[in-house]
Design a protein around this motif. Structure first.
Motif, PDB file in Angstrom:
ATOM      1  N   ASP A 117       0.830  -1.213   0.000  1.00 28.21           N
ATOM      2  CA  ASP A 117       0.000   0.000   0.000  1.00 28.21           C
ATOM      3  C   ASP A 117       0.858   1.254   0.000  1.00 28.21           C
ATOM      4  O   ASP A 117       0.580   2.206  -0.735  1.00 28.21           O
ATOM      5  N   THR A 118       1.903   1.249   0.810  1.00 34.78           N
ATOM      6  CA  THR A 118       2.803   2.404   0.860  1.00 34.78           C
ATOM      7  C   THR A 118       3.508   2.596  -0.475  1.00 34.78           C
ATOM      8  O   THR A 118       3.635   3.723  -0.968  1.00 34.78           O
ATOM      9  N   ALA A 120       2.390   1.617  -3.343  1.00 32.72           N
ATOM     10  CA  ALA A 120       1.388   2.030  -4.330  1.00 32.72           C
ATOM     11  C   ALA A 120       1.111   3.525  -4.239  1.00 32.72           C
ATOM     12  O   ALA A 120       0.925   4.195  -5.261  1.00 32.72           O
ATOM     13  N   LYS A 121       1.088   4.056  -3.022  1.00 31.39           N
ATOM     14  CA  LYS A 121       0.840   5.481  -2.835  1.00 31.39           C
ATOM     15  C   LYS A 121       1.972   6.333  -3.393  1.00 31.39           C
ATOM     16  O   LYS A 121       1.747   7.446  -3.857  1.00 31.39           O
ATOM     17  N   SER A 122       3.173   5.812  -3.332  1.00 27.57           N
ATOM     18  CA  SER A 122       4.314   6.593  -3.817  1.00 27.57           C
ATOM     19  C   SER A 122       4.751   6.182  -5.222  1.00 27.57           C
ATOM     20  O   SER A 122       5.800   6.601  -5.677  1.00 27.57           O
ATOM     21  N   GLU A 128      -0.690   2.832 -12.307  1.00 27.30           N
ATOM     22  CA  GLU A 128      -1.853   2.322 -11.586  1.00 27.30           C
ATOM     23  C   GLU A 128      -2.187   0.888 -11.995  1.00 27.30           C
ATOM     24  O   GLU A 128      -2.554   0.062 -11.158  1.00 27.30           O
TER      25      GLU A 128
END
Length: 184
Positions: A117-118, A120-122, A128
């Protein structure tokens, strides 16, 4: 994402605690097994002495045969009880190890999911689709792992049911043989 020294230290501390906890559980299992063997040995020695005295007081062959026939069923029942105790000790100790493994695996899955998740956020713009595919693969792997855990649990339950059925059959067979021997 990088881990802070405090997080690394906390992780190592938790792992060491788990290791010592599992070591203690293993020793408890061994201790129970030793206690069971000492009790079984003591009982066998007492029974052997009692049986030897009974054999020495036999007056004829018929009485000796009856004495021997009466010894078979209790012996089978005791062997079945001993096997049941060994199985209970082993399965109880194994269950403790399984719980610890499952907890560690769940924690690793959570940490990995947080890392994904981390990341993916960065992730850079335009990635995507790649991130979604990676998340899907992680989710599929987690589902497969849970399926394997369920299958192992089911196999364990089946093995336990089979063990109980075999023990019951052996005890019933011994009773039948004992009754038949006494009728002679």
């Amino acid at each position: 994402m990088t881990m802070t020294p405090e997080q690394i230290l906390a992780s190592h501390k938790a792992n060491v605690e788990t290791l010592f906890g599992l070591g203690n559980k293993a020793f408890e299992g061994v201790e129970k097994f030793v206690q069971l063997n000492v009790a079984a040995s003591r009982a066998a020695l007492t029974e052997a002495a009692t049986h030897a005295q009974a054999v020495l007081s036999v007056k004829d062959a018929q009485e000796l045969l009856a004495l021997q026939a009466g010894l078979f069923q209790p012996m089978v029942e005791k062997a079945a009880a001993y096997s049941r105790h060994v199985y209970e000790i082993a399965s109880g100790t194994g269950a403790e190890f399984s719980k610890a493994f499952e907890a560690q695996a769940a924690e690793a899955q959570r940490n990995f999911s947080n890392l994904v998740d981390t990341a993916a956020k960065s992730a850079p713009a335009g990635s995507e689709t790649t991130v979604a595919v990676f998340k899907s693969a992680v989710s599929a792997a987690n589902n497969a792992f849970e399926s394997v855990q369920k299958a192992v649990k089911q196999a364990s339950d089946v093995a336990e049911a089979n063990f109980n059925a075999v023990t019951s059959s052996a005890t019933n067979a011994a009773k039948t043989v004992d009754v038949a021997a006494r009728k002679r």
